[in-house]
Design a protein around this motif. Structure first.
Motif, PDB file in Angstrom:
ATOM      1  N   ALA A  38      -3.500 -14.711   3.755  1.00  0.00           N
ATOM      2  CA  ALA A  38      -2.651 -13.680   3.151  1.00  0.00           C
ATOM      3  C   ALA A  38      -3.307 -13.085   1.921  1.00  0.00           C
ATOM      4  N   VAL A  39      -2.965 -11.841   1.616  1.00  0.00           N
ATOM      5  CA  VAL A  39      -3.340 -11.324   0.303  1.00  0.00           C
ATOM      6  C   VAL A  39      -2.535 -12.114  -0.728  1.00  0.00           C
ATOM      7  N   ALA A  40      -2.961 -12.080  -1.960  1.00  0.00           N
ATOM      8  CA  ALA A  40      -2.279 -12.850  -3.008  1.00  0.00           C
ATOM      9  C   ALA A  40      -0.819 -12.428  -3.105  1.00  0.00           C
ATOM     10  N   PRO A  41       0.123 -13.369  -2.998  1.00  0.00           N
ATOM     11  CA  PRO A  41       1.557 -13.007  -3.000  1.00  0.00           C
ATOM     12  C   PRO A  41       1.979 -12.152  -4.186  1.00  0.00           C
ATOM     13  N   HIS A  42       1.448 -12.434  -5.391  1.00  0.00           N
ATOM     14  CA  HIS A  42       1.905 -11.693  -6.571  1.00  0.00           C
ATOM     15  C   HIS A  42       1.553 -10.214  -6.509  1.00  0.00           C
ATOM     16  N   LEU A  43       0.591  -9.852  -5.647  1.00  0.00           N
ATOM     17  CA  LEU A  43       0.206  -8.449  -5.526  1.00  0.00           C
ATOM     18  C   LEU A  43       1.220  -7.636  -4.729  1.00  0.00           C
ATOM     19  N   VAL A  44       2.032  -8.317  -3.938  1.00  0.00           N
ATOM     20  CA  VAL A  44       3.018  -7.619  -3.108  1.00  0.00           C
ATOM     21  C   VAL A  44       4.446  -8.063  -3.451  1.00  0.00           C
ATOM     22  N   GLY A  45       4.622  -8.563  -4.672  1.00  0.00           N
ATOM     23  CA  GLY A  45       5.947  -8.891  -5.147  1.00  0.00           C
ATOM     24  C   GLY A  45       6.568 -10.119  -4.528  1.00  0.00           C
ATOM     25  N   ARG A  46       5.741 -11.036  -4.054  1.00  0.00           N
ATOM     26  CA  ARG A  46       6.239 -12.251  -3.413  1.00  0.00           C
ATOM     27  C   ARG A  46       5.762 -13.482  -4.178  1.00  0.00           C
ATOM     28  N   GLU A  47       6.531 -14.568  -4.052  1.00  0.00           N
ATOM     29  CA  GLU A  47       6.151 -15.816  -4.696  1.00  0.00           C
ATOM     30  C   GLU A  47       5.490 -16.778  -3.726  1.00  0.00           C
ATOM     31  N   ASP A  48       5.762 -16.622  -2.448  1.00  0.00           N
ATOM     32  CA  ASP A  48       5.285 -17.565  -1.436  1.00  0.00           C
ATOM     33  C   ASP A  48       4.488 -16.815  -0.372  1.00  0.00           C
ATOM     34  N   ALA A  49       3.367 -17.380   0.026  1.00  0.00           N
ATOM     35  CA  ALA A  49       2.516 -16.739   1.026  1.00  0.00           C
ATOM     36  C   ALA A  49       3.219 -16.566   2.361  1.00  0.00           C
ATOM     37  N   LYS A  50       4.232 -17.383   2.643  1.00  0.00           N
ATOM     38  CA  LYS A  50       4.912 -17.260   3.936  1.00  0.00           C
ATOM     39  C   LYS A  50       5.607 -15.908   4.074  1.00  0.00           C
ATOM     40  N   ASP A  51       5.901 -15.249   2.938  1.00  0.00           N
ATOM     41  CA  ASP A  51       6.585 -13.957   2.961  1.00  0.00           C
ATOM     42  C   ASP A  51       5.620 -12.775   2.910  1.00  0.00           C
ATOM     43  N   VAL A  52       4.338 -13.047   2.933  1.00  0.00           N
ATOM     44  CA  VAL A  52       3.326 -11.991   2.885  1.00  0.00           C
ATOM     45  C   VAL A  52       2.949 -11.610   4.316  1.00  0.00           C
ATOM     46  N   VAL A  53       3.013 -10.318   4.632  1.00  0.00           N
ATOM     47  CA  VAL A  53       2.741  -9.865   6.001  1.00  0.00           C
ATOM     48  C   VAL A  53       1.439  -9.079   6.101  1.00  0.00           C
ATOM     49  N   LEU A  54       0.621  -9.126   5.050  1.00  0.00           N
ATOM     50  CA  LEU A  54      -0.673  -8.455   5.080  1.00  0.00           C
ATOM     51  C   LEU A  54      -1.776  -9.456   4.752  1.00  0.00           C
ATOM     52  N   GLY A  55      -2.890  -9.332   5.472  1.00  0.00           N
ATOM     53  CA  GLY A  55      -4.089 -10.090   5.181  1.00  0.00           C
ATOM     54  C   GLY A  55      -5.183  -9.146   4.707  1.00  0.00           C
ATOM     55  N   PRO A  56      -6.250  -9.691   4.125  1.00  0.00           N
ATOM     56  CA  PRO A  56      -7.335  -8.846   3.636  1.00  0.00           C
ATOM     57  C   PRO A  56      -7.896  -7.943   4.733  1.00  0.00           C
ATOM     58  N   GLY A  57      -8.321  -6.740   4.328  1.00  0.00           N
ATOM     59  CA  GLY A  57      -8.938  -5.803   5.256  1.00  0.00           C
ATOM     60  C   GLY A  57     -10.395  -5.614   4.947  1.00  0.00           C
ATOM     61  N   ASP A  58     -10.946  -4.550   5.485  1.00  0.00           N
ATOM     62  CA  ASP A  58     -12.373  -4.286   5.319  1.00  0.00           C
ATOM     63  C   ASP A  58     -12.661  -3.179   4.319  1.00  0.00           C
ATOM     64  N   ARG A  59     -11.611  -2.646   3.673  1.00  0.00           N
ATOM     65  CA  ARG A  59     -11.789  -1.656   2.605  1.00  0.00           C
ATOM     66  C   ARG A  59     -10.525  -1.640   1.768  1.00  0.00           C
ATOM     67  N   PRO A  60     -10.569  -1.008   0.578  1.00  0.00           N
ATOM     68  CA  PRO A  60      -9.451  -1.136  -0.360  1.00  0.00           C
ATOM     69  C   PRO A  60      -8.104  -0.635   0.153  1.00  0.00           C
ATOM     70  N   ASP A  61      -8.095   0.369   1.038  1.00  0.00           N
ATOM     71  CA  ASP A  61      -6.817   0.943   1.474  1.00  0.00           C
ATOM     72  C   ASP A  61      -6.426   0.498   2.885  1.00  0.00           C
ATOM     73  N   ARG A  62      -6.985  -0.620   3.333  1.00  0.00           N
ATOM     74  CA  ARG A  62      -6.724  -1.065   4.698  1.00  0.00           C
ATOM     75  C   ARG A  62      -6.593  -2.581   4.728  1.00  0.00           C
ATOM     76  N   TRP A  63      -5.541  -3.045   5.442  1.00  0.00           N
ATOM     77  CA  TRP A  63      -5.271  -4.477   5.540  1.00  0.00           C
ATOM     78  C   TRP A  63      -4.939  -4.808   6.990  1.00  0.00           C
ATOM     79  N   ARG A  64      -5.000  -6.098   7.303  1.00  0.00           N
ATOM     80  CA  ARG A  64      -4.642  -6.534   8.651  1.00  0.00           C
ATOM     81  C   ARG A  64      -3.228  -7.103   8.631  1.00  0.00           C
ATOM     82  N   LEU A  65      -2.438  -6.726   9.618  1.00  0.00           N
ATOM     83  CA  LEU A  65      -1.091  -7.264   9.723  1.00  0.00           C
ATOM     84  C   LEU A  65      -1.152  -8.779   9.905  1.00  0.00           C
ATOM     85  N   ARG A  66      -0.356  -9.477   9.117  1.00  0.00           N
ATOM     86  CA  ARG A  66      -0.304 -10.939   9.178  1.00  0.00           C
ATOM     87  C   ARG A  66       0.980 -11.347   9.894  1.00  0.00           C
ATOM     88  N   VAL A  67       0.837 -11.948  11.054  1.00  0.00           N
ATOM     89  CA  VAL A  67       1.976 -12.268  11.919  1.00  0.00           C
ATOM     90  C   VAL A  67       2.297 -13.751  11.801  1.00  0.00           C
TER      91      VAL A  67
END
Length: 316
Positions: A178-207
């Motif tokens: 997951a991307v760092a939870p604090h960057l998307v307003g979350r405290e726990d990684a389980k609530d993060v639905v984005l993973g790192p991408g290959d450029r700054p404006d692109r991420w992979r959906l985290r299922v």
């Protein structure tokens, strides 16, 4: 004088809103005033493990979308007689909410959703599609306006349509970082639905198919509410602000998001010149094919006020 039909549902059955945890069930009952007009009563939680309070002491505005979804499901099943094992596909959803009506400071948790179905394709018990306009009110004031379109498919027809994709119901999905939870307003990684991408404006959906709210039951594709959450988190990353408050959303889908194929999420700030709101356009793609597009707008942040009134809520 117009007759009102009251259906006593206490509590509302979880299968009618496609939720199994009582804490996730927002509607508390429904009334039919005309063949195509319904009113659904709902209660917003002051705290919730996923729909947690947003910036500046407000309810999470995505509760607007979830209330619309659950109210529509409830009416479809309880009002139109759609079987509970039918499959619903969300094709579009949009709303505009008043940020002043989202505050938690003593306002009533009771919400009323007035639903109007201008047209629907089918007959009682076998509805094929529904278009709905929804107005939410709180304390007698309009909270939001919106609507959407869903398609209903019988369980046998859905299995035929999806074919081998139905095997995804029992197939584990690898959970990517997951991307760092604090960057998307979350405290726990389980609530993060984005993973790192290959450029700054692109991420992979985290299922995360084990998530108790986002994956409320086994599914062969990614639910629409997961993609809305991905759009919200991408908007936070694109603007660099966890205070991003999506009080206006316009979301449309072009195909299913499959569980076993990388889905790439891209975000671009598209605020018009002179517009005080911050608007972000988010898209999802799988195998170079479009999955969804979502436009979100957040109102301007209120400046700090000096003196004893600092932090107080504006007068209503």
């Amino acid at each position: 004088m117009e007759q009102h039909h009251r259906e006593v549902t206490a509590p509302v059955p979880g299968e009618f809103v496609h939720r199994h945890d009582p804490a996730d069930i927002l509607p508390t009952g429904w009334t039919r005033s005309q063949e195509n007009r319904y009113s659904v009563s709902a209660r917003w939680p002051a705290s919730h493990p996923f729909f947690s309070p947003a910036a500046e002491g407000r309810h999470d505005p995505v509760l607007v979308a979830e209330t619309m979804r659950q109210a529509t499901m409830l009416v479809a099943h309880a009002g139109f007689g759609v079987p509970v094992d039918d499959q619903f596909v969300m094709w579009d959803l949009y709303y505009t909410a008043d940020p002043e009506r989202l505050f938690l400071d003593g306002s009533s948790p009771e919400i009323t959703a007035d639903l109007f179905f201008p047209e629907y394709n089918g007959r009682p018990g076998r509805v094929r599609s529904l278009r709905v306009d929804i107005v939410l009110t709180r304390d007698g004031h309009r909270l939001s306006t919106g609507g959407g379109t869903i398609r209903c498919t019988s369980a046998p027809a859905y299995r035929r349509m999806r074919g081998e994709r139905m095997a995804a119901l029992d197939r584990p999905v690898p959970l990517i970082p997951a991307v760092a939870p604090h960057l998307v307003g979350r405290e726990d990684a389980k609530d993060v639905v984005l993973g790192p991408g290959d450029r700054p404006d692109r991420w992979r959906l985290r299922v995360n198919t084990a998530h108790p709210t986002l994956f409320r039951r086994p599914n062969d594709h990614v639910p629409g509410m997961v993609l809305l959450e991905a759009a919200r988190q991408a908007a936070m990353l694109a603007t660099g602000s966890t205070g991003y408050l999506p009080t206006a959303v316009d979301l449309s889908f072009s195909r299913y998001a499959e569980l076993d194929t990388p889905c790439w999420i891209e975000a671009e700030v598209v605020t018009a010149p002179g517009d005080p709101a911050t608007t972000v356009r988010v898209t999802g793609q799988q195998e170079d094919l479009p999955v969804f597009v979502c436009t979100l707008s957040s109102p301007p942040r209120e400046p700090a006020v000096a003196g004893p009134a600092a932090g107080s809520r504006p007068a209503r």
